[in-house]
Design a protein around this motif. Structure first.
Motif, short mmCIF file in Angstrom:
data_model
loop_
_atom_site.label_atom_id
_atom_site.label_comp_id
_atom_site.label_asym_id
_atom_site.label_seq_id
_atom_site.Cartn_x
_atom_site.Cartn_y
_atom_site.Cartn_z
N UNK A 31 12.46 8.66 64.73
CA UNK A 31 11.49 7.62 64.81
C UNK A 31 10.28 7.58 64.04
N UNK A 32 10.37 6.46 63.08
CA UNK A 32 9.08 6.36 62.23
C UNK A 32 9.08 7.12 61.00
N UNK A 33 10.60 7.50 60.58
CA UNK A 33 10.49 8.42 59.71
C UNK A 33 10.62 7.53 58.30
N UNK A 34 9.84 8.33 57.24
CA UNK A 34 9.93 7.72 55.71
C UNK A 34 10.65 8.64 54.91
N UNK A 35 10.85 8.11 53.88
CA UNK A 35 11.52 8.58 52.73
C UNK A 35 11.11 9.08 51.55
N UNK A 36 11.34 10.49 51.01
CA UNK A 36 10.50 10.97 49.83
C UNK A 36 11.33 10.89 48.69
N UNK A 37 11.03 10.92 47.34
CA UNK A 37 11.67 11.13 46.18
C UNK A 37 10.69 11.74 45.27
N UNK A 38 11.39 12.29 44.13
CA UNK A 38 10.25 12.99 43.30
C UNK A 38 10.52 12.60 42.03
N UNK A 39 9.25 12.37 41.31
CA UNK A 39 9.36 12.21 39.62
C UNK A 39 9.35 13.52 39.09
N UNK A 40 10.43 14.13 38.26
CA UNK A 40 10.76 15.20 37.70
C UNK A 40 10.12 15.00 36.35
N UNK A 41 10.05 16.04 35.68
CA UNK A 41 9.43 16.07 34.27
C UNK A 41 10.36 15.47 33.14
N UNK A 42 9.75 14.91 32.38
CA UNK A 42 10.80 14.42 31.23
C UNK A 42 11.02 15.40 30.06
N UNK A 43 10.26 16.49 30.16
CA UNK A 43 10.17 17.59 28.96
C UNK A 43 10.28 19.09 29.77
N UNK A 44 11.24 19.84 28.91
CA UNK A 44 11.20 21.29 29.64
C UNK A 44 10.08 21.98 29.38
N UNK A 45 8.89 21.65 28.53
CA UNK A 45 8.01 22.12 28.15
C UNK A 45 6.66 21.59 27.69
N UNK A 46 5.85 21.27 28.51
CA UNK A 46 4.63 20.32 28.02
C UNK A 46 3.59 20.41 28.75
N UNK A 47 2.52 19.90 28.38
CA UNK A 47 1.16 19.61 29.29
C UNK A 47 1.23 18.36 29.74
N UNK A 48 0.70 18.09 30.99
CA UNK A 48 0.49 16.78 31.47
C UNK A 48 -0.65 16.24 30.97
N UNK A 49 -0.78 15.06 30.47
CA UNK A 49 -2.06 14.58 30.14
C UNK A 49 -2.73 13.67 30.99
N UNK A 50 -1.92 12.80 31.60
CA UNK A 50 -2.20 11.69 32.49
C UNK A 50 -1.07 11.37 33.30
N UNK A 51 -1.43 10.98 34.49
CA UNK A 51 -0.15 10.29 35.64
C UNK A 51 -0.78 9.17 36.03
N UNK A 52 -0.05 8.08 35.93
CA UNK A 52 -0.24 6.77 36.34
C UNK A 52 0.49 6.22 37.58
N UNK A 53 0.02 6.15 38.72
CA UNK A 53 0.95 5.97 39.70
C UNK A 53 0.75 4.35 40.15
N UNK A 54 0.18 3.52 39.49
CA UNK A 54 -0.33 2.25 39.72
C UNK A 54 1.00 1.50 40.10
N UNK A 55 1.93 1.54 39.16
CA UNK A 55 3.15 0.58 38.99
C UNK A 55 3.94 1.05 40.51
#
Lengths: 148, 699
Positions: free
Chosen positions: B25-49
């Protein structure tokens, strides 16, 4: 959009996006015996029967089911108890996730000509099983064919 | 006589409940955004869209996490959500919770992440080259780490057995030696059920979890550690597992979904699509194994070195064992009398998919290398494949290369059985025919740890509550069989019920070929307790954590019959004969399926399975590209049981679950050499490799 078809021997009307996958629509009807495996029509875990033929419901849009006769493992369990019995007697399963799909494929086996064990293996090749090594599944299908 | 398995009806009619079938009851669903690169530093994440999409409940990044961010089966180095630096393409950088699975998946694609790409380590050799790219600055600082600064950069685990100096000294006096390097690819367990979980966090701090996980008691400890929760307040619910083969032992998406359930105050479900499962779970380590073996004039081993380099991928957190290593590598010579044996098993960090456990961790790789090298040595010395093995297989009373004296050694007997079967297969006209042999031996687990409760109902029915998840191997049916014979009551009067972690004290989880042994000890104790119970009680509970007899182990010899088309190099495996060392068998059908399923898995590993890892990517992006054997691919499967062995535990048994999948690769490769003269040292065996070998006269 309204879609009408027969489901497990009864007429059904569902309101769904015609491009939704049959697998998701069927599972949302609480018919969770139809399993999601590979999602690309390769493993056979989601097999249903449409007009007597095996169909991978994960790549079948539900709009194509209009006016057609659809069976899932829940309906086949009642319609074809002999088949279910052969899978149980032969223990044609271990983890069981592929079992409904194996049974649905076997249920539709009369849609093709089978004259040899090789024919059965080729016909069942679309249903993967990682546990059993297939021998008990093959035995179940052979036993079923022997009585039909 | 064995009676049919207890879960057969539920599975055949589709009513058995798996993790993906759970709806709350009331269950929601999750999904993950996974990396676009095998090795990188994250500079920014924009979740607005992503947040704007209708149906999205929330989008979360590392800064939102309510508890710790690192988890693991032993080494806690796996981030739930990456805050700064991504280390492989499966790294999660954001997670979406939405009203449906489809909306969650769509929103996850709308999360905008900017990265600064870093150089990547795409193979194990580069990880230990001079001045490598350092993947984790201080891996020894992670909780549970076994890496040490003196091991150098990029080491997950290093296990050494024996002395290299002594082994090389012995080898220098050998009459014949072989030195060669063997390669195996990254593989996926190939369970048909993708990983899934449902997590329900309640505001009183309690947590209920349904998950594709075979070690419920470990899972609750792992989750407790990450979130600072008392494991006793975490209840892992019983659910059927759709295959495992080692792949269902890690926490999977449970840590993420626990965080999301805490954050959104809802039950959260996450089910991976199979494509994502191939990319982002933890399969079998790719290996490069350098083997050197030497024999004296008569053919007795004088020593050997076995140096394995294993690609552990971006994190070490998917290996549960205390050494973090793979026992199968170290145990490479366990079947034989081997005076001086040096093993080095080095698991390194790379920017590839992290690897974990898959059916006999390390053994399929080690057996391919060792048994291929042994065949090469047999050929070189003129002894041939059978004689060289006979000369060196252990006899009763001897001590193996690891200092253990097993109750018995039946390698010679299974070798004779496997090689003496009539040849009834048909070789295609004009094709070359060959046979190959391989031996695999495995020690039995020593301490079966589990618990169970036996209750007599008023109607005379016996309810047996067990903590063991059913991954398909039939552990719960084994319990039923044991109760039936132990108490002398009919099957239909026995109900075996898997219960949650709150209902029984402990279980070690499914794996390590230990379930049957564990339950036989627990059931024997329960039956004893039942017979001695005080008057008026109708229930007994036992916890088992005692040393079994032994040490002991089992042997399996496999003979492959193959045909090769001389025009194209096409390989057809005609038959796999598995000669298996057994004591008593609790359930004949389940036992046989472990052998058949194992042989077919070994066959897949030998000739078709490959994650196609290259350039830090998994190129086998769906089950269309990641090939598993199907029914039409099957060779003839023949099993010969060598009964009458000395088993362990109250029911005199030997383990079987991880015996038949390990030697198959070498047996088939050895058969290819027998047929064509071409030596294949890399799995899976490709027609192209055989063809070019035949053209170039490689042997």
């Amino acid at each position: 959009m309204k879609i009408n078809f027969t489901l497990n021997g009864k007429s059904a009307e569902i309101d769904a996006d015609p491009m939704a996958m049959a697998l998701d629509v069927i599972r949302d009807l609480d018919l969770t015996g139809t399993k999601e495996g590979c999602g690309v029509g390769v493993c056979g875990a989601c097999t249903i029967m449409v007009d007597g033929e095996p169909v991978s419901s994960c790549i079948c849009v539900v709009g194509t089911l209009q006016d057609r006769e659809v069976w899932t493992v829940e309906g086949i369990s009642e319609k074809m108890p002999d088949l279910i019995e052969k899978f149980i007697d032969n223990e044609g399963m271990q983890c069981g996730i592929c079992t409904p799909g194996q049974i649905m494929a076997a249920a539709a086996i009369s849609s093709v000509d089978i004259t040899s064990e090789e024919d059965i293996k080729k016909y069942m090749a679309g249903n993967l099983c990682r546990c059993t090594g297939y021998q008990t599944i093959l035995n179940a299908v052979e036993d079923y064919l022997a009585i039909n | 006589m064995s009676e049919r398995r207890i879960d057969a009806v539920a599975k055949a009619t589709g009513i058995a409940k798996y993790s993906a079938d759970i709806v709350l009851e009331g269950m929601a669903y999750a999904a993950a955004t996974r990396s676009a690169y095998p090795s990188a530093v994250i500079e920014s994440i924009d979740t607005s869209e992503a947040e704007k999409l209708e149906g999205v409940i929330g989008v979360f990044t590392a800064k939102d996490l309510p508890g710790g961010n690192l988890y693991g089966r032993r080494v806690m180095d796996v981030p739930i959500l990456v805050a700064d630096r991504v280390r492989w393409l499966g790294d999660r950088v954001a997670a979406v919770v939405a009203t449906t699975r489809e909306i969650a998946e769509k929103a996850a694609e709308l999360v905008q992440v900017t990265y600064k790409e870093l150089p990547a380590v795409t193979n194990a050799d580069d990880a230990i080259a001079p001045n490598p790219v350092v993947i984790h600055e201080a891996p020894w600082d992670y909780k549970g780490a076994v890496a040490k600064p003196e091991m150098g950069p990029n080491i997950q685990a290093l296990e050494i057995h024996g002395s290299k100096e002594k082994a090389e000294q012995a080898l220098s006096k050998a009459a014949h030696t072989i030195e060669a390097t063997y390669y195996t690819p990254g593989d996926h367990q190939g369970y048909i059920e993708p990983q899934a979980c449902v997590v329900d966090y309640k505001q009183d701090g309690s947590l209920r979890i349904w998950a594709t996980n075979k070690s419920p008691y470990r899972l609750r400890e792992q989750i407790g550690l990450v979130f600072g929760l008392d494991p006793k307040r975490i209840e892992i619910m019983p659910v059927v597992l759709g295959g495992d083969f080692g792949g269902k032992g890690a926490p999977g998406e449970v840590p993420l979904c626990t965080a999301l359930s805490i954050l959104t105050k809802r039950p959260i479900k996450m089910a991976l699509r199979y494509n994502e499962d191939l990319l982002a779970t933890d399969g079998r380590h790719a290996s490069k194994i350098k083997v050197k073996l030497g024999i004296d004039k008569e053919g007795h081993f004088v020593g050997g070195t076995f140096e394995a380099l294993l690609d552990g991928g971006a994190y070490a957190g998917f290996k549960p064992v205390p050494t973090v290593n793979l026992h199968g590598i170290v145990d490479a010579a366990i079947a034989y009398r081997m005076p001086e044996f040096y093993v080095e098993s080095k698991i390194v960090y790379t920017n590839n998919q992290p690897k974990g456990h898959m059916r006999a961790p390390g053994s399929p790789q080690a057996a391919f290398a060792f048994e291929s090298a042994l065949d090469e040595l047999g050929k070189k010395s003129g002894l041939g494949p059978i004689k060289i093995r006979e000369m060196n297989l252990l006899d009763d009373g001897e001590v193996n290369a690891y200092g253990d004296k097993w109750l018995e050694y039946r390698g010679k007997q299974v070798l004779a059985l496997a090689t003496n079967q009539p040849k009834e297969v048909e070789v295609p006209k004009g094709w070359l025919y060959g046979e190959g042999i391989a031996i695999y031996a495995r020690s039995m687990p020593a301490v079966p740890k589990t618990s169970l409760r036996l209750t007599m109902q008023e109607d005379g029915k016996v309810v047996v509550e067990v903590p063991i998840p059913e991954n398909g191997a039939g552990g719960q049916t084994v319990v039923r069989e044991m109760i039936r014979t132990g108490l002398g009551i009919e099957s239909d009067k026995i109900e075996v019920r898997q219960v949650s972690t709150s209902s029984l004290p402990t279980d070690a989880g499914v794996g390590g070929s230990r379930v049957s042994l564990g339950v036989t000890v627990a059931v024997a104790n329960a039956i004893k307790a039942w017979k001695e119970r005080p008057a008026g009680t109708n229930s007994v509970e036992v916890t088992t954590n005692e040393e079994s007899d032994g040490p002991s182990g089992a042997y399996c010899a496999q003979l492959a019959r193959v045909a090769v088309d001389p025009e194209t190099g096409q390989l057809k495996v005609l038959e796999i004969i598995s000669a298996v060392d057994v004591a008593e068998i609790v359930n004949e059908k389940a036992h046989q399926m472990q052998i058949d399923g194992g042989a077919v898995m070994g066959f897949g590993f030998a000739v078709m399975e490959d994650l196609l890892e290259d350039d830090a990517r998994v190129w086998a992006q769906s089950m269309g590209e990641f090939k598993l054997p199907n029914m039409a691919d099957l060779p003839k499967l023949t099993t010969v049981l060598l009964r009458g062995g000395k088993g362990v535990g109250p029911n005199n048994i030997k383990s079987v679950g991880e015996l038949a999948n390990c030697g198959t690769g070498a047996a088939i490769a050895n058969a290819v050499t027998d047929a064509t003269g071409v030596r294949i040292r890399r799995l899976p065996i490709k027609a192209e490799a055989i063809y070019s070998g035949m053209r170039e006269g490689n042997n």
